[in-house]
Write an enzyme that holds these catalytic residues in place. Sequence first.
Site: not given
Length: 314
Positions: A217-219, A237
């Site tokens: 997932g993102h980041d 995250c």
Amino acid sequence: MRFPQQQSLEDIAKIIQVEYVGDADFPVLGMNEIHRVKSGDIVFVDHPKYYDKALNSSATVILINKKVEAPRGKALLISEEPFQDFVKIGQHFNPEYRQKILQHPEIQIPASTYIAPNVFIGKNVKIGENCEIHSGVYLGKDTVIGNEVVIHPGTVLGGDAFYYKKTSKGFIKLKSIGNVVVEDGVEIGANCTIDRGVTSSTVIGKGSKLDNLIQIGHDTVLGERCLLASQVGIAGCCVIGNEVTFWGQSGTTSGISIGDGAVIGAKSGVAKSIEGGKLYMGMPAEEGKSAYRKYALLSRLPQIIKKIEQINLK
């Protein structure tokens, strides 16, 4: 994300047409989510529960839906809809780009790197030396590929983050303006998906090896020399240490950290931050020794119940 040039508080307020609290020429250097903010960044907050966290974060400009006292050395942007205005700021400095050809004409590919047919390469992608990128791979806008990286067929690097705000009218998307960074020596299997950061980078650390059918997932920041088996799912995250192993179909919730050298057993689900150097198993995941004791007890449960029934009959 850092802006191409320093902006002023007044400049940003004009973009989203809101009131500001602070000097008109207060410097604004970029924007980020709360977990990645640095000095000079804008962060948004739209719920009283998180006001203190945002106001006391490293961000120096807070995009907020209530006029409050600004902490010393910080400025405010007062908005009725901080989430939507945060999106507007991001799109202003990094607008969507719809590419109509397979490979962007400005891309430079080193002679030592192999690019198979049918690879999509977006705007501002950077690719290192001695890489192998196989057919059907998608390299989204701003993706950075290090040296000696192997990416197998069908993998997508740089798809949008799965990030929505629920409203009475439906879901509003926080449009991604970050990227994916793949460091040297990484190998990524077939049909993996690695989302770009919302405002920062999703990072795959040096020397890490990913099997097929993996979602990151993102980041999220994956450390160096990590090993991920097939069907692992890591939420957004997360901060994963170095030399962490995820076995098949294991995964995490969002926003957690995992220490160096941790091993996550197959089908395990990590629901909170955990220390490194240990084996974890189960759902929710717990230390291996504790999990093994529970499994041993469960295997004996029928015998225990039978003995209790015999005692009761007597």
